[in-house]
Design a protein around this motif. Structure first.
Motif, PDB file in Angstrom:
ATOM      1  N   ARG A 114      -1.872  15.401  -0.287  1.00 65.61           N
ATOM      2  CA  ARG A 114      -2.927  14.668   0.923  1.00 65.61           C
ATOM      3  C   ARG A 114      -3.648  13.315   0.490  1.00 65.61           C
ATOM      4  O   ARG A 114      -3.683  12.502   1.031  1.00 65.61           O
ATOM      5  N   ASP A 115      -4.246  13.387  -0.845  1.00 63.92           N
ATOM      6  CA  ASP A 115      -5.116  12.409  -1.046  1.00 63.92           C
ATOM      7  C   ASP A 115      -4.371  11.152  -1.443  1.00 63.92           C
ATOM      8  O   ASP A 115      -5.023   9.958  -1.227  1.00 63.92           O
ATOM      9  N   ALA A 116      -3.083  11.304  -2.031  1.00 65.09           N
ATOM     10  CA  ALA A 116      -2.389  10.109  -2.260  1.00 65.09           C
ATOM     11  C   ALA A 116      -1.859   9.702  -0.698  1.00 65.09           C
ATOM     12  O   ALA A 116      -1.880   8.369  -0.528  1.00 65.09           O
ATOM     13  N   VAL A 117      -1.413  10.291   0.083  1.00 66.79           N
ATOM     14  CA  VAL A 117      -1.129  10.041   1.393  1.00 66.79           C
ATOM     15  C   VAL A 117      -2.088   9.384   2.028  1.00 66.79           C
ATOM     16  O   VAL A 117      -1.986   8.398   2.859  1.00 66.79           O
ATOM     17  N   MET A 118      -3.519   9.847   1.933  1.00 65.27           N
ATOM     18  CA  MET A 118      -4.494   9.473   2.660  1.00 65.27           C
ATOM     19  C   MET A 118      -4.961   8.050   2.078  1.00 65.27           C
ATOM     20  O   MET A 118      -5.028   7.161   2.988  1.00 65.27           O
ATOM     21  N   ALA A 119      -4.956   7.749   0.665  1.00 67.88           N
ATOM     22  CA  ALA A 119      -5.097   6.282   0.369  1.00 67.88           C
ATOM     23  C   ALA A 119      -4.029   5.448   0.806  1.00 67.88           C
ATOM     24  O   ALA A 119      -4.262   4.186   1.047  1.00 67.88           O
ATOM     25  N   ALA A 120      -2.868   5.929   0.899  1.00 61.67           N
ATOM     26  CA  ALA A 120      -1.686   4.973   1.301  1.00 61.67           C
ATOM     27  C   ALA A 120      -2.075   4.674   2.941  1.00 61.67           C
ATOM     28  O   ALA A 120      -1.944   3.620   3.311  1.00 61.67           O
ATOM     29  N   PHE A 121      -2.411   5.625   3.810  1.00 64.68           N
ATOM     30  CA  PHE A 121      -2.885   5.321   5.075  1.00 64.68           C
ATOM     31  C   PHE A 121      -3.925   4.406   5.159  1.00 64.68           C
ATOM     32  O   PHE A 121      -3.851   3.193   5.939  1.00 64.68           O
ATOM     33  N   GLU A 122      -4.893   4.329   4.221  1.00 61.15           N
ATOM     34  CA  GLU A 122      -6.153   3.417   4.386  1.00 61.15           C
ATOM     35  C   GLU A 122      -5.612   2.031   3.688  1.00 61.15           C
ATOM     36  O   GLU A 122      -6.513   1.201   3.832  1.00 61.15           O
ATOM     37  N   SER A 123      -4.558   1.947   3.403  1.00 58.62           N
ATOM     38  CA  SER A 123      -3.991   0.559   2.499  1.00 58.62           C
ATOM     39  C   SER A 123      -3.490  -0.221   3.800  1.00 58.62           C
ATOM     40  O   SER A 123      -2.888  -1.233   3.246  1.00 58.62           O
ATOM     41  N   LYS A 124      -3.604  -0.191   5.066  1.00 55.69           N
ATOM     42  CA  LYS A 124      -3.251  -0.854   5.992  1.00 55.69           C
ATOM     43  C   LYS A 124      -1.612  -1.185   6.040  1.00 55.69           C
ATOM     44  O   LYS A 124      -0.973  -2.104   5.768  1.00 55.69           O
ATOM     45  N   ILE A 125      -1.152   0.236   6.354  1.00 60.69           N
ATOM     46  CA  ILE A 125       0.428   0.166   6.494  1.00 60.69           C
ATOM     47  C   ILE A 125       1.026  -0.424   7.861  1.00 60.69           C
ATOM     48  O   ILE A 125       0.371  -0.058   8.941  1.00 60.69           O
ATOM     49  N   ARG A 126       1.795  -1.451   7.737  1.00 58.99           N
ATOM     50  CA  ARG A 126       2.510  -2.167   8.963  1.00 58.99           C
ATOM     51  C   ARG A 126       3.774  -1.525   9.165  1.00 58.99           C
ATOM     52  O   ARG A 126       4.790  -1.447   8.255  1.00 58.99           O
ATOM     53  N   TRP A 127       3.855  -1.082  10.449  1.00 62.82           N
ATOM     54  CA  TRP A 127       5.167  -0.256  10.803  1.00 62.82           C
ATOM     55  C   TRP A 127       5.544  -1.243  12.106  1.00 62.82           C
ATOM     56  O   TRP A 127       4.809  -1.098  13.155  1.00 62.82           O
ATOM     57  N   ASP A 128       6.909  -1.653  12.162  1.00 60.04           N
ATOM     58  CA  ASP A 128       7.159  -2.168  13.309  1.00 60.04           C
ATOM     59  C   ASP A 128       8.284  -1.100  13.977  1.00 60.04           C
ATOM     60  O   ASP A 128       9.225  -1.272  13.494  1.00 60.04           O
ATOM     61  N   GLY A 129       7.782  -0.697  15.446  1.00 65.45           N
ATOM     62  CA  GLY A 129       8.568   0.472  16.006  1.00 65.45           C
ATOM     63  C   GLY A 129       8.893  -0.062  17.198  1.00 65.45           C
ATOM     64  O   GLY A 129       8.894  -1.127  17.601  1.00 65.45           O
ATOM     65  N   PRO A 130       9.462   0.945  17.963  1.00 62.21           N
ATOM     66  CA  PRO A 130       9.567   0.613  19.418  1.00 62.21           C
ATOM     67  C   PRO A 130       8.727   0.236  20.303  1.00 62.21           C
ATOM     68  O   PRO A 130       9.121  -0.394  21.500  1.00 62.21           O
ATOM     69  N   ALA A 131       7.378   0.440  20.081  1.00 58.59           N
ATOM     70  CA  ALA A 131       6.358  -0.136  20.888  1.00 58.59           C
ATOM     71  C   ALA A 131       5.845  -1.173  20.316  1.00 58.59           C
ATOM     72  O   ALA A 131       4.816  -1.808  20.601  1.00 58.59           O
ATOM     73  N   GLY A 132       6.211  -1.751  19.387  1.00 57.70           N
ATOM     74  CA  GLY A 132       5.766  -3.124  18.635  1.00 57.70           C
ATOM     75  C   GLY A 132       5.206  -2.675  17.235  1.00 57.70           C
ATOM     76  O   GLY A 132       5.233  -1.664  16.728  1.00 57.70           O
ATOM     77  N   VAL A 133       4.499  -3.500  16.761  1.00 56.72           N
ATOM     78  CA  VAL A 133       3.650  -3.271  15.384  1.00 56.72           C
ATOM     79  C   VAL A 133       2.482  -2.540  15.620  1.00 56.72           C
ATOM     80  O   VAL A 133       1.547  -2.804  16.354  1.00 56.72           O
TER      81      VAL A 133
END
Length: 411
Positions: free
Chosen positions: A334-353
């Motif tokens: 959890r803590d590692a995933v949380m830190a990653a989420f907080e690091s501004k992940i950019r995902w380009d998906g079907p609805a846009g960025v």
């Protein structure tokens, strides 16, 4: 293998919850070739029209991840729990998913009441909660991640457009529970900002089917706009009675929930044409990524699959954003995933960025103002990259890591 609607209505969970001791950091997946995540969605009961497509979208995401090799050398195993349109089933099954399945992430608990009943369980067991439903905004908690639109991203753009294009007098009619009442606050916030007026806040129990008196009240108030936040099957009666009274072409209806239950496919065009909504995603988006996504939905669920609306899309985006966080963290903890989420992940998906926002644990995303005609949605205006609201800087999990209460906009 194609999956039928009946298969989606089954809950794959079985067995009673195991009692475990020790730290949940020592997960069973450490020596397994699979890792479990859990879906808490209403696959039966009156709310299944919302839950079935959302769960379907989670399965599409899991299949896509596994087809690409899985995560960190492991296949993702989706444990789908049918919460049966019963608020109390959500925390019960959340605990079961954690203790029995060793789920490393849980998504669902769709309604506001279900969400609030479930969050404490996930905090207790330090299991990340990904919330995929559209909502009123203001969830600002270290253990929760909101991947769909909050109030300022959905209702605010819709209201701004409406006050600027349809008129200044708004009548609000809504179901009487916490989310519509919280959405109602935004009406007053935006009306004040745009020089508009909210002439009425009119709330009705979820089981009301006769809206004759409500329509009479609206006619007497003579608003320029009706904002509907009526939800559930009984509320369909309002749209039918509104059209039967000859009002559909006289006073425009806007809504931030119409279409979540695919009402536009149930109502006739004479009962729904011209209703305007705002969502981050709608199925008619004409982009290569969306066409690929819909092909995967159809491959899994067949040609009789449900329409995928903006609310259901959160099932897909939530799993995909979680997967991106796992890959960046190189860990399921959890803590590692949380830190990653907080690091501004950019995902380009079907609805846009979509970009994760660290301080709020929400997401920045595009929002589309759309209108329906002949049961098909078309784009009116696209609002690009709307950031989540910070609620006057009160929403910040870095400076307020123990905050769990909801925040509200100030009028």
């Amino acid at each position: 293998m194609k999956m039928s609607r009946r298969m989606f209505l089954r809950s794959s969970a079985a067995g009673s919850a195991a009692i475990v001791t020790g730290s949940f950091a020592d997960r069973a997946f450490a020596t397994s070739d699979t890792v479990a995540i859990a879906s808490l969605h209403d696959l039966s009961g009156p709310l299944n029209i919302y839950g079935v497509p959302s769960n379907l979208c989670m399965q599409v995401a899991v299949d896509e991840i596994n087809a690409a090799g899985g995560l960190l050398g492991k296949k993702v195993d989706l444990k789908a729990y049918d919460t049966q349109s019963d608020v109390n089933k959500n925390p019960q099954y959340a605990q079961k998913a954690i203790l029995s399945d060793r789920a490393v992430m849980i998504q669902g608990a769709m309604t506001g009441a279900a969400r609030e009943a479930t969050r404490p369980v996930l905090r207790r067991y330090k299991t990340p909660f990904f919330y995929g439903s559209i909502y009123e905004g203001g969830l600002c908690e270290k253990n929760s991640f909101c991947v769909n639109t909050g109030g300022n991203q959905q209702v605010v753009p819709l209201l701004e457009w409406s006050f600027q294009n349809l008129g200044k007098k708004l009548y609000y009619i809504a179901s009487d529970y916490n989310a519509p009442r919280n959405f109602g606050v935004w009406n007053h916030v935006v009306a004040k900002r745009e020089g508009g007026t909210v002439v009425a806040d009119d709330y009705y129990p979820l089981d009301v089917t006769d809206f004759t008196a409500a329509i009479t009240k609206i006619q007497a108030a003579k608003p320029d706009i009706v904002h509907s936040c009526l939800v559930g099957g009984p509320a369909m009666s309002f749209y039918r009675q509104w059209a039967a009274a000859g009002m559909l072409k006289k006073i425009p209806i806007i809504s931030i929930v119409f279409g979540c239950g695919n009402e536009h496919e149930v109502l006739s065009p004479d009962e729904s044409d011209g209703i305007t909504v705002a969502y981050n995603y709608f199925q008619e988006l004409d982009t290569p990524k969306n066409k690929e996504f819909l092909a995967k939905v159809e491959a899994l669920a067949g040609k009789e699959r449900p329409y995928i609306n903006g609310d259901a899309f959160g099932g897909y985006s939530g799993v995909m954003l979680w997967a991106e966080a796992v890959k960046r963290a190189q860990s399921f903890e959890r803590d590692a995933v949380m830190a990653a989420f907080e690091s501004k992940i950019r995902w380009d998906g079907p609805a846009g960025v979509m970009t994760t926002d660290g301080p709020t644990h929400n997401t920045t995303q595009d929002v589309h103002i759309i209108t329906v005609k002949n049961r098909v949605w078309s784009l009116i205006e696209k609002k690009e990259q709307i950031a989540p609201d910070t609620y006057q800087a009160k929403c910040n999990v870095f400076t307020n890591p123990n905050q769990t209460e909801f925040l509200m906009p100030e009028i």
